[in-house]
Design a protein around this motif. Sequence first.
Motif, PDB file in Angstrom:
ATOM      1  N   LEU A   1       0.997  -1.172  -0.002  1.00 23.75           N
ATOM      2  CA  LEU A   1       0.067   0.077   0.056  1.00 23.75           C
ATOM      3  C   LEU A   1       0.759   1.323  -0.095  1.00 23.75           C
ATOM      4  N   LYS A   2       0.315   2.470  -0.416  1.00 16.59           N
ATOM      5  CA  LYS A   2       1.054   3.534  -0.157  1.00 16.59           C
ATOM      6  C   LYS A   2       0.879   4.079   1.190  1.00 16.59           C
ATOM      7  N   SER A   3       2.009   5.024   1.460  1.00 19.21           N
ATOM      8  CA  SER A   3       1.829   5.751   2.530  1.00 19.21           C
ATOM      9  C   SER A   3       0.575   6.485   3.008  1.00 19.21           C
ATOM     10  N   GLY A   4      -0.149   7.107   2.137  1.00 18.27           N
ATOM     11  CA  GLY A   4      -1.152   7.958   2.117  1.00 18.27           C
ATOM     12  C   GLY A   4      -2.453   7.280   2.923  1.00 18.27           C
ATOM     13  N   TYR A   5      -2.369   5.926   2.964  1.00 14.79           N
ATOM     14  CA  TYR A   5      -3.474   4.854   3.545  1.00 14.79           C
ATOM     15  C   TYR A   5      -3.274   4.836   5.147  1.00 14.79           C
ATOM     16  N   VAL A   6      -2.216   5.296   5.628  1.00 14.29           N
ATOM     17  CA  VAL A   6      -1.813   4.904   7.052  1.00 14.29           C
ATOM     18  C   VAL A   6      -2.914   5.572   7.787  1.00 14.29           C
ATOM     19  N   SER A   7      -2.877   6.978   7.727  1.00 14.49           N
ATOM     20  CA  SER A   7      -3.982   7.565   8.626  1.00 14.49           C
ATOM     21  C   SER A   7      -5.338   7.130   8.579  1.00 14.49           C
ATOM     22  N   CYS A   8      -5.859   6.802   7.611  1.00 17.63           N
ATOM     23  CA  CYS A   8      -7.489   6.221   7.308  1.00 17.63           C
ATOM     24  C   CYS A   8      -7.096   5.152   7.978  1.00 17.63           C
ATOM     25  N   LEU A   9      -6.420   3.938   7.788  1.00 22.62           N
ATOM     26  CA  LEU A   9      -6.508   2.752   8.376  1.00 22.62           C
ATOM     27  C   LEU A   9      -6.369   2.964  10.038  1.00 22.62           C
ATOM     28  N   TYR A  10      -5.263   3.417  10.396  1.00 21.47           N
ATOM     29  CA  TYR A  10      -4.852   3.751  11.747  1.00 21.47           C
ATOM     30  C   TYR A  10      -6.135   4.260  12.543  1.00 21.47           C
ATOM     31  N   TYR A  11      -6.762   5.438  12.246  1.00 21.57           N
ATOM     32  CA  TYR A  11      -7.838   5.861  12.756  1.00 21.57           C
ATOM     33  C   TYR A  11      -9.183   5.008  12.605  1.00 21.57           C
TER      34      TYR A  11
ATOM     35  N   ILE B   1     -17.895   3.934   7.847  1.00 19.60           N
ATOM     36  CA  ILE B   1     -16.700   3.267   7.069  1.00 19.60           C
ATOM     37  C   ILE B   1     -16.231   2.197   7.843  1.00 19.60           C
ATOM     38  N   ILE B   2     -16.295   1.263   7.735  1.00 20.36           N
ATOM     39  CA  ILE B   2     -15.933  -0.062   8.639  1.00 20.36           C
ATOM     40  C   ILE B   2     -14.710  -0.998   7.885  1.00 20.36           C
ATOM     41  N   LEU B   3     -14.010  -1.339   8.910  1.00 19.92           N
ATOM     42  CA  LEU B   3     -12.723  -2.181   8.280  1.00 19.92           C
ATOM     43  C   LEU B   3     -13.281  -3.524   8.263  1.00 19.92           C
ATOM     44  N   THR B   4     -12.836  -4.283   7.100  1.00 20.14           N
ATOM     45  CA  THR B   4     -13.129  -5.681   6.751  1.00 20.14           C
ATOM     46  C   THR B   4     -12.114  -6.269   7.547  1.00 20.14           C
ATOM     47  N   THR B   5     -12.312  -7.816   7.620  1.00 19.04           N
ATOM     48  CA  THR B   5     -11.365  -8.611   8.252  1.00 19.04           C
ATOM     49  C   THR B   5     -10.039  -8.547   7.562  1.00 19.04           C
ATOM     50  N   LYS B   6      -9.980  -8.253   6.353  1.00 15.66           N
ATOM     51  CA  LYS B   6      -8.663  -7.828   5.673  1.00 15.66           C
ATOM     52  C   LYS B   6      -8.181  -6.667   6.230  1.00 15.66           C
ATOM     53  N   GLY B   7      -8.883  -5.517   5.992  1.00 19.38           N
ATOM     54  CA  GLY B   7      -8.434  -4.162   6.640  1.00 19.38           C
ATOM     55  C   GLY B   7      -8.040  -4.084   7.938  1.00 19.38           C
ATOM     56  N   LYS B   8      -8.795  -4.899   8.785  1.00 19.34           N
ATOM     57  CA  LYS B   8      -8.488  -5.124  10.327  1.00 19.34           C
ATOM     58  C   LYS B   8      -7.251  -5.689  10.494  1.00 19.34           C
ATOM     59  N   GLU B   9      -6.630  -6.611   9.913  1.00 17.44           N
ATOM     60  CA  GLU B   9      -5.482  -7.092   9.772  1.00 17.44           C
ATOM     61  C   GLU B   9      -4.263  -6.173   9.541  1.00 17.44           C
ATOM     62  N   ILE B  10      -4.511  -5.524   8.333  1.00 23.66           N
ATOM     63  CA  ILE B  10      -3.280  -4.652   8.094  1.00 23.66           C
ATOM     64  C   ILE B  10      -3.419  -3.464   9.197  1.00 23.66           C
ATOM     65  N   ALA B  11      -4.656  -2.844   9.570  1.00 26.08           N
ATOM     66  CA  ALA B  11      -4.541  -1.848  10.380  1.00 26.08           C
ATOM     67  C   ALA B  11      -4.214  -2.082  11.727  1.00 26.08           C
ATOM     68  N   ASP B  12      -4.307  -3.276  12.235  1.00 27.32           N
ATOM     69  CA  ASP B  12      -3.661  -3.831  13.354  1.00 27.32           C
ATOM     70  C   ASP B  12      -2.023  -3.645  13.297  1.00 27.32           C
ATOM     71  N   TYR B  13      -1.576  -4.158  12.103  1.00 23.49           N
ATOM     72  CA  TYR B  13      -0.267  -4.141  11.619  1.00 23.49           C
ATOM     73  C   TYR B  13       0.531  -2.836  11.784  1.00 23.49           C
ATOM     74  N   ILE B  14      -0.300  -1.969  11.140  1.00 21.10           N
ATOM     75  CA  ILE B  14      -0.030  -0.320  11.164  1.00 21.10           C
ATOM     76  C   ILE B  14       0.118   0.032  12.673  1.00 21.10           C
ATOM     77  N   THR B  15      -1.098  -0.185  13.400  1.00 23.93           N
ATOM     78  CA  THR B  15      -0.955   0.247  14.565  1.00 23.93           C
ATOM     79  C   THR B  15       0.120  -0.430  15.555  1.00 23.93           C
ATOM     80  N   ASN B  16       0.245  -1.358  15.271  1.00 19.72           N
ATOM     81  CA  ASN B  16       1.765  -1.691  15.958  1.00 19.72           C
ATOM     82  C   ASN B  16       2.898  -1.273  15.716  1.00 19.72           C
ATOM     83  N   LYS B  17       3.028  -1.249  14.318  1.00 25.33           N
ATOM     84  CA  LYS B  17       4.224  -0.395  13.815  1.00 25.33           C
ATOM     85  C   LYS B  17       4.233   1.046  14.399  1.00 25.33           C
TER      86      LYS B  17
END
Length: 152
Positions: free
Chosen positions: A36-46, A96-112
């Motif tokens: 993914l591009k870095s521009g998606y970090v904030s959306c997924l994180y929040y 806007i709701i995270l899907t299972t795939k989105g939740k996995e990526i968002a958890d990764y981002i949050t941990n990082k």
Amino acid sequence: MARKIEDIFSIFTNLITNIQRCINTIKDKKMKEIGLKSGYVSCLYYLNKLGPLSQSELCDVCDENKAAICRKVEYLAKNNYVEKEAINNAKYKTPIILTTKGKEIADYITNKVNEIIIKASVDLNDHDRDILYSSLETVNLNLKKLIKEEEN
């Protein structure tokens, strides 16, 4: 150590600029690892941190305009990271709701993000960290006030 007023501008702006460059470099590298591009970090994180949000709410927390958030949400939805629950065709109010795939990526981002924050501030004790963030919040609020005063 007291600094001369003449030096404060260059010190402050250089530090803020360099910190932002470092953040962007880290975001680019970490997001490239997951395709993914870095521009998606904030959306997924929040979305991960705050739960379902509307596009308007995402604009506020990400501090981005509606067009940019709309493009990001559309991409994330098209690639199954988020889904939108339509409510009376109200585009910007639809949660806007995270899907299972989105939740996995968002958890990764949050941990990082958490790991990087800890590493970046390892030499600060809790008191110094509190002062740093409180000071940055004060400068941010004061700058926003100055901008509003200039607009009026």
